[in-house]
Scaffold this active site. Structure first.
Site, short mmCIF file in Angstrom:
data_model
loop_
_atom_site.label_atom_id
_atom_site.label_comp_id
_atom_site.label_asym_id
_atom_site.label_seq_id
_atom_site.Cartn_x
_atom_site.Cartn_y
_atom_site.Cartn_z
N ASP A 58 0.85 -1.20 0.00
CA ASP A 58 0.00 0.00 0.00
C ASP A 58 0.88 1.24 0.00
O ASP A 58 2.05 1.19 0.42
CB ASP A 58 -0.88 0.02 1.25
CG ASP A 58 -1.89 -1.11 1.26
OD1 ASP A 58 -2.16 -1.67 0.19
OD2 ASP A 58 -2.40 -1.42 2.36
N1 URA Z 1 -1.20 -5.85 3.88
C1 URA Z 1 -1.73 -4.62 3.86
O1 URA Z 1 -2.80 -4.37 4.38
N2 URA Z 1 -1.01 -3.64 3.24
C2 URA Z 1 0.19 -3.85 2.66
O2 URA Z 1 0.79 -2.92 2.12
C3 URA Z 1 0.72 -5.16 2.70
C4 URA Z 1 0.00 -6.15 3.32
#
Ligand code: URA
Length: 231
Positions: free
Chosen positions: A101
């Site tokens: 993310d």
């Molecule tokens: N899980 C999430 O919620 N975000 C990420 O960036 C990676 C794994």
């Protein structure tokens, strides 16, 4: 593709002539004289006929310390992307093996080798991904058991596979998951009534974020790191 087919495709010679050229020792594969027209050629095999270079493409593998605020994408009209942290000629060749993310920090792996990146990210291979998680509320006692059993993800209609939670402090834990569904860690904590406020990936399989890197820096993966994904 087989070597004799490759030569027929990239030169004026037929497949039959290609086999004669190989038998005459005129074809080099990765700087060694080729003997077998049946041998497999992939896009990272260097192939030379006499002094004609028919193919040379270097496989690239990098780890990046992803800073927060960068999008895991190769280009985007609005947000700055992680590939913008790479120098110009490199940047165009790389794709991301396992996105994070925008707010998530830590280990991001980039490569130009599609077969290799699929092996790293395929859910069926169950490669462990380790995250450092900070939460808004103290982590409930029952969370570890829930995560071990699997959380139901309504959107996909599936249960997450067993994940291991190690509590580090009331609002901090290390979580190991074996798949990589969209927002998986955040959704898992949401399912136990909590909220992730910071997320950092430490490792994917045998590839661990190098502690000498600072956010925004990258380095090539070592040969053992690359090979660990092929095993
Ligand atoms: N899980 C999430 O919620 N975000 C990420 O960036 C990676 C794994």
């Amino acid at each position: 593709m087989r070597l004799d087919q490759f030569i027929a495709k990239h030169t004026e010679y037929s497949q039959q002539t290609a086999r004669l050229l190989i038998a005459a020792g005129r074809v080099q594969i990765n700087q060694q004289t080729a003997r077998d027209g049946q041998q497999n050629i992939d896009r990272f095999t260097t192939v030379q006929l006499d002094d004609r270079l028919l193919q040379q493409q270097t496989a690239l593998y990098f780890m990046l310390y992803k800073p927060g605020g960068y999008l895991s994408a190769t280009r985007d009209p609005v947000h700055t992307t992680v590939t913008e942290l790479f120098t110009e000629p490199l940047r165009q060749h790389l794709h991301i093996a396992g996105r994070l993310d925008r707010s998530t920090t830590g280990l991001l792996v980039l490569t130009n080798d599609g077969l290799w990146s699929r092996r790293l990210t395929e859910p069926g291979r169950r490669i462990p991904k380790v995250y450092l998680v900070s939460t808004a509320e103290p982590i409930a006692e029952h969370a570890a058991a829930y995560f071990e059993r699997g959380i139901h993800l309504a959107r996909e209609g599936v249960d997450t596979s067993p994940a291991q939670l190690q509590l580090l402090s009331p609002c901090q834990a290390r979580l190991t998951i074996h798949e990589g569904r969209h927002h998986q860690v955040k959704r898992m904590f949401h399912a136990v009534g909590n909220r992730v406020v910071a997320l950092h990936r430490e490792s994917m399989g045998d590839i661990t974020l190098d502690t000498s890197l600072v956010p925004g820096e990258y380095r090539p993966l070592s040969a053992p790191e690359v090979d660990s994904v092929r095993r």
